[in-house]
Design an enzyme around this catalytic site. Structure first.
Site, mmCIF file in Angstrom:
data_model
loop_
_atom_site.group_PDB
_atom_site.id
_atom_site.type_symbol
_atom_site.label_atom_id
_atom_site.label_comp_id
_atom_site.label_asym_id
_atom_site.label_seq_id
_atom_site.Cartn_x
_atom_site.Cartn_y
_atom_site.Cartn_z
ATOM 1 N N HIS A 1 0.841 -1.197 0.000
ATOM 2 C CA HIS A 1 0.000 0.000 0.000
ATOM 3 C C HIS A 1 0.878 1.249 0.000
ATOM 4 C CE1 HIS A 1 -3.392 2.606 0.836
ATOM 5 N NE2 HIS A 1 -2.684 3.168 1.805
ATOM 6 N N ASP B 1 0.870 5.339 0.294
ATOM 7 C CA ASP B 1 0.290 6.658 0.524
ATOM 8 C C ASP B 1 1.132 7.669 -0.244
ATOM 9 O OD1 ASP B 1 -1.921 6.183 2.354
ATOM 10 O OD2 ASP B 1 -0.388 5.498 3.750
ATOM 11 N N ASP C 1 -8.074 2.058 1.707
ATOM 12 C CA ASP C 1 -7.779 2.988 2.798
ATOM 13 C C ASP C 1 -8.547 4.293 2.702
ATOM 14 O OD1 ASP C 1 -6.380 3.518 5.182
ATOM 15 O OD2 ASP C 1 -4.831 4.645 4.140
ATOM 16 N N HIS D 1 -6.157 10.344 -0.866
ATOM 17 C CA HIS D 1 -6.918 10.290 0.381
ATOM 18 C C HIS D 1 -6.166 10.764 1.628
ATOM 19 C CE1 HIS D 1 -5.131 6.121 0.374
ATOM 20 N NE2 HIS D 1 -4.927 6.440 1.624
#
Length: 1023
Positions: free
Chosen positions: A254, A256, A367, A577
């Site tokens: 994942h 970010d 997420d 996000h």
């Protein structure tokens, strides 16, 4: 044998610890690193530079502190024939003490990027050819990360560098340790009455008795590993069968894109992870990897072309799964409707252009902080089939009933949706799951146990690997996945892909329930408000691109060098996000400000290019709204020959009948409707037009709104409107993310009136100024009423210097209704105004786009905004959240100047009447341009419930794209009429890749039929 009495499990655990070091047969230290600190992640690493003048890091000593970009250089020499087994580089650089994997570095060998090194990827297998007796340059380019959670900038802790060496790995011992660890964990998760538990412990006992662990451990031990492994595997086969459940092991990392690091850092982090994935694929032929977010691939293509080419090869081979569906993993409540479409369009087209038609058809948003109810329709129209998420498992009160379900959107579209079930403890939350796993027994077994659809779903995904620059799966994790295959009494784990897993679920044709609602996250409610400036920047950028695309379409101007696409890419990037929700460090928002400035510059350039293609010599107004009607227009200079009103340094004109999507000559301006006035009545201030009368008392409180058209008072007796309420805001866990249910424990009304005066008088607009002081802050509001409308605007400027204070505007209204209606993208949603159930109670702060409305019978009141997203409506009180002012992760969040407008709109009927038109009017201002327009609508419908949301040039330059939707939740026919001669029109797919059917042209118009909240995309070719 009693395993409890003989402490078998504890004994085996101690034996595993004993032999763990035997995975390495021999080691040879490399030269100590020399290092320098780099200015930031943007600075190019000095690959190949002479390090002789740099600082040396002795082995077993402390070096770099937190938030340091670094470059390390050393050399190694591996003698030919030094090892019989595989050789690896062991790099124990230290641990940052954060919740991530720092420090991280990209390893270069002889100047070429090779693999990542971090807290978990500290043993990197080397190519056989390096054992040649020659010197080889080793360089590490990375970042030390931040310290602790929450990160503490004052922490002076430094990293501890262990001895870095080349090592020879004993593969049989390595694999035995992985298998023994997994098997022991499995036994310890089982109840004592499970026969498999006792058989597994017996198998381990037999295996370790076959293992020669007598001192000194050496050749005798290594010779015993293979027979001990065979004994363990043989006994496990007899201990029982696995469950009839398949866990699809999804290699993942994942990412970010921005969070506790800027985007420049994720470009480095991503390359580190991708390089490691490629090395793991070299070593483990069964290993598969799945990854999302085309933006990350685009960065890799630009920054590390050799890594990108290697990825393409693995994609073509079928071992690297391209998936995700959107340009980034965005927030889905704050972006506008067209922006969500562009996430799909940009993302899916990029993958198709770079990799072919291989993308797995899944929307992957594990997420994201809540999911808009419009998504199912967009998913299907974008050519996707499934959705996977997990964040709703962070709900504070209620668990989504079915972990695999049909999610039905506002229009009725159904999408097979899976909520990841891998458990992971998260502070105070009751049932959290996660998108990453260490493949422990608790997580593997727990993934099955947490499924709430056991009777019909026997295939489940389990994602494993370290994200956010952590390099994805390690060799240890891959060996764990391998070890889980076929263990007695456990789910069967297979190396797999998201596609294979969801296809398996689909092919089983399970009977699944339907979830017919939004996927509201009962948590992270503060993200709708945190970093107020970026919410405004996003809305204004969306508006600018909307207007520019209309002008490009109506003028036929071309967009140079992909500038329009690049502007949309920047906008969609900043809707990630953790950026748009306001939950990143300050450096991220410094970058975002530059991006929004660039979007504004590109919009200005493209607007001018469009205007240059239009007829010159006049003055017109651009109406980018889908609604026709009167518009108030602001000019810098007094216009000649038309009625105008001076107002606060500018000039206002009234255009009484402006067509939608039109460029209309300014000389059509007229006198506005009569009756507008502003005056004092003793201490009260009165604003009035032919439709409505507003009273503000001497304290600056809104004490009366009387609707003259229907003879009705809007403000209940004894109440006050536009109450500015402030609350102490200290959530339990995540400062910038959360507003918790107890936020109203300490609250007050902001009074502190310092100014109340009339500032604008005239036939078009009247306004009053109210200024208040609060602690160290100032709130300045211009309250405006126009001649033609009941809408009362509150143009607000705040100089805010408070922390952990939450500011709301509250309007009690004389309306009684169990539900309020909120605009979401491509439609609307109703939510309760009561707190009857835990589901109702949880929605004490909810998302909306441009408006929320409370209506009863034939009357209602709407609260509109031009850049805010957090609402709550309880009983008869409408509230809009204005400022949050958290201090973590950005200590300066929301400090300083805020500019925004909200508006109250009393209206006849419900929201289906005036509310939509007024909300678009507030958000899409008419612009004065130096061209001669014709006043014709480029496209208009004859049904008030069908809105032309988007007019844009097509992606391939072949015609104009129109995107329409049904806005009232009703079905019916409409006719779309065009203002320019049309050669052909067809229904298109959302991605503009294929036409789905030609439309018959009659009198330069086409007939369409809509179902409730349906979206249709048209391709129109004008003559």
């Amino acid at each position: 044998m009693s395993h409890a009495r003989r402490f078998t499990a504890r004994k085996i655990a101690k034996r595993i610890d004993l032999i763990r070091r035997m995975q390495v047969r021999q080691r040879k230290p490399i030269q100590p690193f020399r290092w320098i600190a780099l200015e930031d992640a943007d600075e190019e690493p000095p690959i190949g530079a002479d390090p002789s003048g740099w600082q040396t890091i002795p082995w077993n000593s402390y070096w770099g502190g937190q938030d340091t970009n670094f470059f390390l250089s050393s050399e190694m020499t591996i003698p030919a024939g030094w090892a019989d087994g595989p050789i690896a580089l062991h790099l124990p650089m230290g641990e940052a003490g954060d919740i991530f994997t720092h420090p991280e570095a990209l390893l270069y060998i002889d100047g070429a990027p090779y693999a990542s090194a971090d807290r978990y990827h500290h043993t990197i297998y080397l190519p056989d050819g390096l054992a040649d007796g020659r010197r080889h340059r080793i360089e590490l380019h990375g970042w030390t990360g931040l310290t602790g959670w929450p990160p503490n900038p004052a922490d002076q802790t430094r990293l501890f560098m262990g001895e870095c060496s080349t090592v020879e790995i004993d593969l049989p011992t390595r694999d035995f340790v992985s298998l023994a660890e997994v098997v022991l964990e499995l036994a310890e998760t089982m109840d004592h009455d499970r026969p498999e538990r006792h058989d597994i412990l017996t198998a381990l006992d037999i295996a370790f008795l076959a293992l020669d662990t007598r001192d000194p451990l050496g050749d005798a031990f290594w010779r015993s590993v293979v027979p001990a492994t065979a004994a363990l595997e043989g006994c496990l086969e007899k201990a029982g069968k696995p469950l009839d459940v398949v866990l699809h092991a999804i290699g993942h990392a994942h990412m970010d894109i921005a969070y506790l690091w800027p985007i420049s850092q994720i470009r480095r982090k991503n390359a580190r992870s991708y390089s490691n994935v490629l090395r793991m694929m070299d070593k483990y032929p069964e290993y598969l990897f799945s990854h999302s977010q085309p933006q990350l691939y685009a960065y890799t293509e630009e920054d590390y072309p050799e890594i990108f080419d290697a990825i393409r090869a693995r994609v073509a081979e079928g071992r690297w799964e391209i998936m995700g569906g959107m340009w980034v993993e965005p927030d889905t409540n704050i972006p506008g409707g067209e922006a969500l479409v562009r996430q799909f369009l940009l993302g899916r087209r990029y993958f198709r252009e770079r990799f072919g038609d291989v993308e797995t058809p899944v929307l992957w948003l594990p997420d994201t902080f809540g999911l808009s109810w419009c998504l199912p329709q967009l998913i299907k129209q974008a050519g996707l089939k499934w959705m996977v998420t997990s964040k709703t498992s962070w709900n504070q009160y209620n668990q989504i009933p079915a972990s695999t379900t049909w999610w039905q959107g506002i229009d009725g579209t159904r999408v097979l949706t899976h909520f990841l079930t891998t458990p992971r403890e998260v502070q105070h939350l009751p049932f959290p799951t996660n998108y990453k796993s260490d493949l422990t027994a608790d997580e593997v077994v727990g993934t099955w146990q947490a499924s709430t659809m056991k009777e019909s779903v026997r295939h489940l995904p389990i994602c494993y690997g370290y994200g956010d620059g952590g390099g994805g799966p390690t060799g240890e994790l891959i060996r764990r996945a391998r070890a889980w295959a076929g263990l007695p009494g456990a789910p069967e784990v297979r190396f797999s892909s998201i596609r294979a897993c969801l296809q398996a679920i689909e092919e089983a044709k399970p009977k699944l329930p339907v979830w017919w609602d939004e996927l509201y996250l009962e948590g992270h409610r503060g993200v709708l408000t945190s970093q107020g400036w970026i919410k405004r920047a996003n809305r204004k950028a969306e508006v600018a691109l909307h207007e520019v695309e209309f002008l490009l379409a109506v003028s036929g101007a071309e967009t140079p060098d992909g500038a329009l696409r690049q502007a949309w890419e920047k906008l969609c990037l900043n809707q990630f996000h953790d950026i748009l929700p306001g939950t990143s460090v300050g450096e991220v928002f410094d970058d975002a400000r530059r991006d929004y400035h660039e979007i504004s510059r590109v919009s200005d350039d493209l607007r001018q290019a469009a205007l240059d293609r239009m007829e010159q010599g006049g003055v017109s107004i651009v109406n980018p709204s889908p609604f026709e009607g009167g518009r108030v227009v602001s000019l810098d200079d007094k216009p000649a020959g038309v009625p105008a009103q001076g107002a606060d340094g500018s000039w206002l004109i009234w255009m009484p009948d402006v067509a939608p999507y039109s460029v209309t000559p300014l000389d059509r301006a007229e006198e506005p409707p009569a009756g507008l006035c502003i005056f004092r009545d003793d201490k009260d201030l009165i604003l009035e037009n032919a439709l409505i009368r507003i009273v503000i008392d001497g304290d600056g409180d809104l004490i009366s709104i009387f609707d003259k058209e229907v003879g009705r008072e809007v403000i209940p007796v004894g109440e006050r409107g536009n109450r500015l309420q402030v609350f102490e805001d200290r959530p339990l866990s995540w400062d910038a993310w959360d507003i918790d249910s107890f936020f109203e424990d300490r609250g007050e009304i902001i009074r502190g009136l310092t100014r109340l005066e009339i500032i604008t008088e005239g036939p078009i607009q009247v306004s009053a100024l109210i200024e208040r002081s609060y602690r160290s802050s100032t709130i300045r509001q211009k309250i405006c009423l126009h001649a033609h409308s009941k809408r009362l605007d509150f143009e607000t400027e705040v100089d805010w210097h408070e922390t952990h204070h939450l500011l709301k505007a509250a309007f009690p209204v004389a309306v009684f209704a169990r539900q309020a209606t909120y605009e979401i993208q491509w439609g609307s949603i109703q939510r309760p105004t009561h707190r009857n159930t835990s589901w109702d109670y949880a929605k004490f702060e909810v998302p909306a786009q441009k408006w929320a409305d409370l209506s009863e019978g034939h009357y209602g009141v709407a609260l509109l905004n031009d850049c805010k997203y957090g609402y709550d409506v309880t009983d008869n009180v409408l509230r809009l959240t204005l400022i949050k002012s958290a201090t973590m992760p950005d200590p300066k969040a929301d400090q300083g100047r805020h500019v925004f407008t909200y508006a109250l709109l009393p209206h006849k009927g419900d929201w289906r009447g005036e509310v939509l038109r007024e909300a678009y009017d507030l958000n899409l201002p008419a612009r004065v341009v130096p061209v001669q327009g014709d006043g014709l609508a480029l496209a208009r419908t004859n049904a008030e419930n069908i809105i032309v949301e988007t007019v844009k040039p097509s992606e391939d330059g072949d015609g104009v794209i129109l995107r329409l939707f049904e806005a009232h939740g009703a079905r019916g026919a409409t006719r779309v009429t065009f203002g320019k001669p049309v050669a052909s029109a067809a229904i298109s797919d959302l991605l503009e890749l294929k036409e789905l059917g030609a439309l018959d042209l009659i009198d330069n118009s086409v007939a369409l039929y809509f179902t409730p909240f349906q979206i249709l995309t048209l391709r129109v070719r004008f003559h």
